[in-house]
Write an enzyme that holds these catalytic residues in place. Structure first.
Site, PDB file in Angstrom:
ATOM      1  N   LYS A 287      15.241  31.714  49.804  1.00 38.88           N
ATOM      2  CA  LYS A 287      14.549  32.671  48.943  1.00 38.88           C
ATOM      3  C   LYS A 287      15.270  34.012  48.847  1.00 38.88           C
ATOM      4  O   LYS A 287      15.094  34.744  47.871  1.00 38.88           O
ATOM      5  CB  LYS A 287      13.117  32.829  49.411  1.00 38.88           C
ATOM      6  CG  LYS A 287      12.386  31.492  49.269  1.00 38.88           C
ATOM      7  CD  LYS A 287      10.903  31.592  49.345  1.00 38.88           C
ATOM      8  CE  LYS A 287      10.222  30.302  48.956  1.00 38.88           C
ATOM      9  NZ  LYS A 287      10.418  29.203  49.942  1.00 38.88           N
TER      10      LYS A 287
HETATM   11  C1  LIG Z   1      10.151  27.923  49.657  1.00 37.88           C
HETATM   12  C2  LIG Z   1      10.906  26.887  50.384  1.00 37.88           C
HETATM   13  C3  LIG Z   1      11.024  25.574  49.888  1.00 37.88           C
HETATM   14  C4  LIG Z   1      10.334  25.118  48.627  1.00 37.88           C
HETATM   15  O1  LIG Z   1      10.824  25.740  47.470  1.00 37.88           O
HETATM   16  P1  LIG Z   1       9.927  25.763  46.132  1.00 37.88           P
HETATM   17  O2  LIG Z   1      10.677  26.588  45.169  1.00 37.88           O
HETATM   18  O3  LIG Z   1       8.615  26.382  46.539  1.00 37.88           O
HETATM   19  O4  LIG Z   1       9.761  24.348  45.712  1.00 37.88           O
HETATM   20  C5  LIG Z   1      11.795  24.673  50.597  1.00 37.88           C
HETATM   21  N1  LIG Z   1      12.401  25.030  51.757  1.00 37.88           N
HETATM   22  C6  LIG Z   1      12.298  26.255  52.272  1.00 37.88           C
HETATM   23  C7  LIG Z   1      12.968  26.571  53.550  1.00 37.88           C
HETATM   24  C8  LIG Z   1      11.556  27.237  51.603  1.00 37.88           C
HETATM   25  O5  LIG Z   1      11.468  28.467  52.103  1.00 37.88           O
END
Ligand SMILES: *Cc1c(COP(=O)(O)O)cnc(C)c1O
Length: 478
Positions: free
Chosen positions: A125
């Site tokens: 993120k």
């Molecule tokens: C947020 C997240 C996901 C999922 O991503 P989305 O965009 O919500 O589908 C997968 N792995 C990790 C480590 C995350 O932080």
């Protein structure tokens, strides 16, 4: 909405429309600052910018920041100057600990890990939120005024938002995590922030409860406009735009179309893959990998999008029973029929269930496959990768590995393609799961050293939108 009508009209800029069709076309800065469209829908570009195969091939060997500029500038045109965008991108990626930003690592048998965890909070993120934070503060400065960001987090969005926005002027950040449902490292990364504009809420409820409170706050238009409420969850299109970039860099590096396997919760990351494809990227397939919270696997495989009870798993950032960004994929799969999308979403909000019409499902299945893995399979995948390669992966990446291992029969029906598993978090964020699976604790990266010794700031609040609203107002008044 507080931002409406403030931007000067610019005929050159890209316009964004809502999946529910009732919002005025908006500029990139409007979309960035608003998050959710005022009709409750999600923003998408009116038409997708296009890249030729030659342009994409030329990304091979280019700096990640330059590819990011080439792609993002198509969206930000008219909202940010080239210089502003370049400065924002350089600042966003200055603190990453891999020069490639998103390195692609071969692990054998035509499989690759696309490592997306080299940013300040060690999860993917950061890649989008660091850019978002930079653009946000520029957009606010240009327009004047303050913004209040409220984010629901299953663990990683919260820390990444705090790392990106903590200490920025004119912004307050409220982050709500489900109490006891995030890992210790995830919680500490959020609650040990010393910035006065960061406010942590431990919600007595699930992630879906937190997300639903955010939606309630947005639908309270008086409150939303009074505090200039905005969202940095993956409903914010700017995040999708920033996440397209690594699909381009990985494909350019491989030189052939890949099958992308994406550990999925809110469907933001994998939708960024669809966005890249709509912009001209050749990809073999997008594979949705879920944990026991398998709403997306069931939707694809059974044709019914239906939320069940949320389960706590080893991959908490995917413990989600409503995949908000699926609305974007549905809108595209029904050929952008906003009336149908709006009706479908209101049915789903009422019944927690939506039967997907055959034509729409066929369009989705033409590019997506889906597999779910439980905790046992997740642990086995961590152990297997460790045994075979000596590499320690995190439980979210492991859910992707499980899906990749299930691809066998499907792949025998398709032309061979490299399989790229998105590696979404650093294993040190989830030491318990990793230790259970491999018998050894993941080495602690310098960024996490000393976190346990810092003091925490958080407010434990009941699952009640009114309480949350009062808390936000009182903190803003303080
Ligand atoms: C947020 C997240 C996901 C999922 O991503 P989305 O965009 O919500 O589908 C997968 N792995 C990790 C480590 C995350 O932080």
């Amino acid at each position: 909405m507080a931002w409406r009508g403030l931007a000067p009209y610019n005929p050159l800029q890209m316009k964004f429309i809502s999946t529910r069709g009732q919002a005025a076309p908006s500029s990139f800065s409007d979309v960035l600052l608003a998050g959710l469209a005022p009709d409750g829908g999600l923003y998408l570009p009116q038409s997708w910018p296009q890249f030729t195969q030659a342009e994409i091939a030329a990304f091979k060997g280019a700096r990640y920041q330059d590819v990011a500029f080439a792609i993002l500038s198509r969206f930000t045109e008219g909202s940010f100057s080239d210089t502003e965008l370049r400065v924002a991108i350089e600042a966003a990626y200055a603190d990453f600990d891999a020069p490639q930003i998103a390195p692609l690592v071969e692990v054998g048998d035509g499989r690759y890990l696309l490592e997306l965890f080299h940013g300040p909070t060690l999860a993917f993120k950061d890649i989008a939120l660091q850019v978002l934070g930079q653009l946000f503060s520029r957009a606010l400065k240009a327009r004047g005024g303050r913004a209040t960001i409220v984010a629901a987090t299953s663990g990683d969005t919260g820390s990444a938002a705090i790392a990106a926005l903590g200490g920025l002027p004119n912004i307050d950040v409220f982050v709500m995590h489900p109490k006891g449902r995030v890992s210790d490292v995830q919680r500490l990364q959020m609650t040990t922030s010393t910035h006065a504009n960061v406010h942590n809420i431990a919600l007595e409820g699930s992630f879906d409860d937190a997300q639903s409170i955010v939606k309630t706050l947005f639908s309270d238009t008086a409150f939303a406009s009074q505090v200039s409420l905005t969202a940095v969850n993956s409903i914010n299109f700017a995040r999708i735009a920033a996440q397209c970039v690594y699909y381009f860099t990985a494909t350019a590096q491989l030189g052939v179309p890949a099958t992308f396997v994406v550990p999925t919760g809110n469907f933001g990351d994998i939708f960024a893959g669809e966005a890249a494809w709509r912009m001209g990227l050749n990809a073999a397939r997008f594979v949705i990998a879920t944990n026991a919270n398998d709403i997306m696997a069931r939707a694809l495989n059974e044709g019914v999008y239906e939320s069940g009870a949320s389960h706590a798993t080893l991959s908490p950032s995917m413990d989600i029973q409503v995949a908000s960004n699926f609305e974007r994929a549905l809108f595209e799969a029904c050929d952008r029929d906003a009336d149908w999308t709006a009706a479908a979403m209101s049915d789903f909000a009422r019944d927690r269930r939506l039967g997907i019409p055959q034509e729409v499902l066929a369009n989705l299945r033409a590019r997506y496959s889906a597999f779910a893995a439980d905790d046992l399979e997740t642990r086995e995948a961590i152990a297997a990768v460790y045994r075979q390669t000596g590499r320690i992966i995190d439980p979210h990446t492991a859910v992707g590995v499980c899906a990749a291992m299930n691809l066998g029969p499907l792949q025998s029906l398709m032309p061979p393609s490299p399989v790229v598993i998105l590696s979404t978090a650093h294993p040190a964020k989830f030491p318990d799961a990793v230790t259970q699976a491999t018998g050894i604790a993941p080495p602690e990266p310098p960024r996490l050293a000393g976190l346990k010794n810092l003091s925490e700031r958080l407010e434990i609040l009941a699952n009640d939108p009114l309480l949350i609203k009062r808390f936000i107002s009182s903190r803003l008044a303080a």
